[in-house]
Design an enzyme around this catalytic site. Sequence first.
Site, PDB file in Angstrom:
ATOM      1  N   GLU A  44      33.575  44.997  36.329  1.00 61.17           N
ATOM      2  CA  GLU A  44      34.371  45.414  35.168  1.00 61.17           C
ATOM      3  C   GLU A  44      33.698  46.489  34.325  1.00 61.17           C
ATOM      4  O   GLU A  44      34.367  47.384  33.790  1.00 61.17           O
ATOM      5  CB  GLU A  44      34.699  44.196  34.292  1.00 61.17           C
ATOM      6  CG  GLU A  44      35.859  43.349  34.779  1.00 61.17           C
ATOM      7  CD  GLU A  44      35.466  42.277  35.775  1.00 61.17           C
ATOM      8  OE1 GLU A  44      36.259  41.363  36.017  1.00 61.17           O
ATOM      9  OE2 GLU A  44      34.345  42.363  36.337  1.00 61.17           O
ATOM     10  N   GLU A 100      36.288  35.608  39.677  1.00 58.92           N
ATOM     11  CA  GLU A 100      36.533  34.574  38.668  1.00 58.92           C
ATOM     12  C   GLU A 100      37.483  33.504  39.195  1.00 58.92           C
ATOM     13  O   GLU A 100      37.324  32.319  38.899  1.00 58.92           O
ATOM     14  CB  GLU A 100      37.053  35.233  37.395  1.00 58.92           C
ATOM     15  CG  GLU A 100      35.972  36.070  36.721  1.00 58.92           C
ATOM     16  CD  GLU A 100      36.484  37.029  35.666  1.00 58.92           C
ATOM     17  OE1 GLU A 100      35.828  37.175  34.634  1.00 58.92           O
ATOM     18  OE2 GLU A 100      37.543  37.642  35.883  1.00 58.92           O
TER      19      GLU A 100
END
Length: 253
Positions: free
Chosen positions: A128, A108
Amino acid sequence: MSEELLTEVEDGVLIVTINRPEAKNAMNRAAAMGIAEAMDRLDSDDSLRVGILAGAGGSFCSGMDLKGFLRGESPTVEGRGFGGVVQKPPAKPLIAAVEGYALAGGLELMIACDLVVANSGAKFGIPEVKRGLVAGAGGVMMLPDQIPERIAMELALTGDFISAQRAYELGLINRVTDGSALDGAKELAATIAANGPLAVRVSKQVLRESRAWPMNERYERQGQLIGPVFVSEDAREGAAAFAEKRAPNWKGK
């Protein structure tokens, strides 16, 4: 500036290095605050043209520091988001130099940058879901803007990694190098830094913002941003330098 973040300047390029190699540069509060401070410096210092974000010790960033997470620590900065940059990147160009892993929050961070240079051995992913979490620092929202939606969906739902070559084929990264990603990023930064800084900044702004503009307003909105560039001192200097066969002397105005 925290010891967990290092900065140096080379020829108008601000190099920002996450310095937590023992934790594969997992993002904690101190590093995030340092990055936010560095981004403010990049935008406020007229002598700086381009930024590079890198990681120490052969890895870019392995994501959020889970030990810090369990302690209740958040690696976010108000107004800037995760890592001090995801929600509010700098106005000037920012290049990610990726060695090793760019995973979870590390990916990210990377996709919040404008350009990416990666070593051929680098790995990318948003794993995740393997930890019962969601890539909420931009991964599930921003990744479909940069690669095909079905591929982004696969990465988000499986948590699997992809190679640098695959990332390049998908258009997620700009350049793959067998050598140092930082050296490759410096080469790219030098090319950008040689150009008119005002024109570079506004070009980035239009590229970033125009996709959200209504189609019937695009040229009008672009004109409001680029109009001042065409009547700037730099525009006249660029034309004069071309005519006189010399390097331009940019002033950024």
